[in-house]
Design a protein around this motif. Structure first.
Motif, mmCIF file in Angstrom:
data_model
loop_
_atom_site.group_PDB
_atom_site.id
_atom_site.type_symbol
_atom_site.label_atom_id
_atom_site.label_comp_id
_atom_site.label_asym_id
_atom_site.label_seq_id
_atom_site.Cartn_x
_atom_site.Cartn_y
_atom_site.Cartn_z
ATOM 1 N N TYR A 1 -5.573 0.662 4.247
ATOM 2 C CA TYR A 1 -6.247 -0.453 3.583
ATOM 3 C C TYR A 1 -7.742 -0.170 3.525
ATOM 4 N N GLN B 1 0.809 -1.208 0.000
ATOM 5 C CA GLN B 1 0.000 0.000 0.000
ATOM 6 C C GLN B 1 0.841 1.257 0.000
ATOM 7 N N ARG C 1 0.382 2.643 6.237
ATOM 8 C CA ARG C 1 -0.310 2.044 5.100
ATOM 9 C C ARG C 1 -1.806 2.128 5.381
ATOM 10 N N HIS D 1 -9.028 -4.895 0.397
ATOM 11 C CA HIS D 1 -7.939 -5.611 1.057
ATOM 12 C C HIS D 1 -8.483 -6.638 2.042
#
Length: 156
Positions: A39, A29, A37, A43
């Protein structure tokens, strides 16, 4: 959501998520300004798919192939059927190996019925003998049973 929340939602340890990213099963990511990161639901869905495959004892290479088909929904799924048939064959072979191992262990257990000093333990004495050459799985040793699934699934 951050990686910790993705892990909580899917029941996946953070280190496993990172491992799947390194293996290319999950796309790495982009990071926020704070270097986190982020999500989303896609995901969660992909990681859940991977986890389901892994719960069926599929190797990472098998999961990778299935993900390629999942990412190309217009493709013919004949190869998916072939992959699953091969996996079923591997599972059936491992079951046979494990049954042979169970017979071997039961036979070994029969060597010592009563607790006694270790010097006279039939189990320890039998385990001290070199493996018999040419013995069947019944009386010989079953190789690869412990290494089978673990070796195929090393790394989570």
């Amino acid at each position: 959501m951050k990686i910790g929340e993705l892990g909580r939602v899917t029941g996946t340890p953070v280190e496993t998520i990172r491992y799947y990213e390194r293996e290319g099963l999950l796309a790495a990511q982009a990071r926020t300004e704070g270097n986190f990161r982020i999500y989303d639901a896609s995901h969660v869905e992909r990681l859940s798919f991977i986890r389901h495959c892994r719960s069926l004892d599929m190797a990472l290479d098998e999961v990778r192939i299935l993900l390629r088909f999942k990412d190309a929904p217009g493709e013919n799924c004949g190869d998916v059927n072939t992959l699953l048939d091969a996996h079923i064959g591997h599972v059936a072979a491992r079951i046979r190996e494990l049954r042979a191992l169970e017979r071997q262990l039961r036979s070994l257990r029969e060597r010592c019925h009563d607790a006694r000093d270790a010097a006279h333990c039939g189990i320890l004495n039998e385990l001290s003998q070199p493996p018999r050459q040419g013995a069947s799985n019944e009386g010989g040793h079953v190789h690869g049973v412990h290494g089978g699934a673990r070796a195929r699934n090393a790394g989570k």
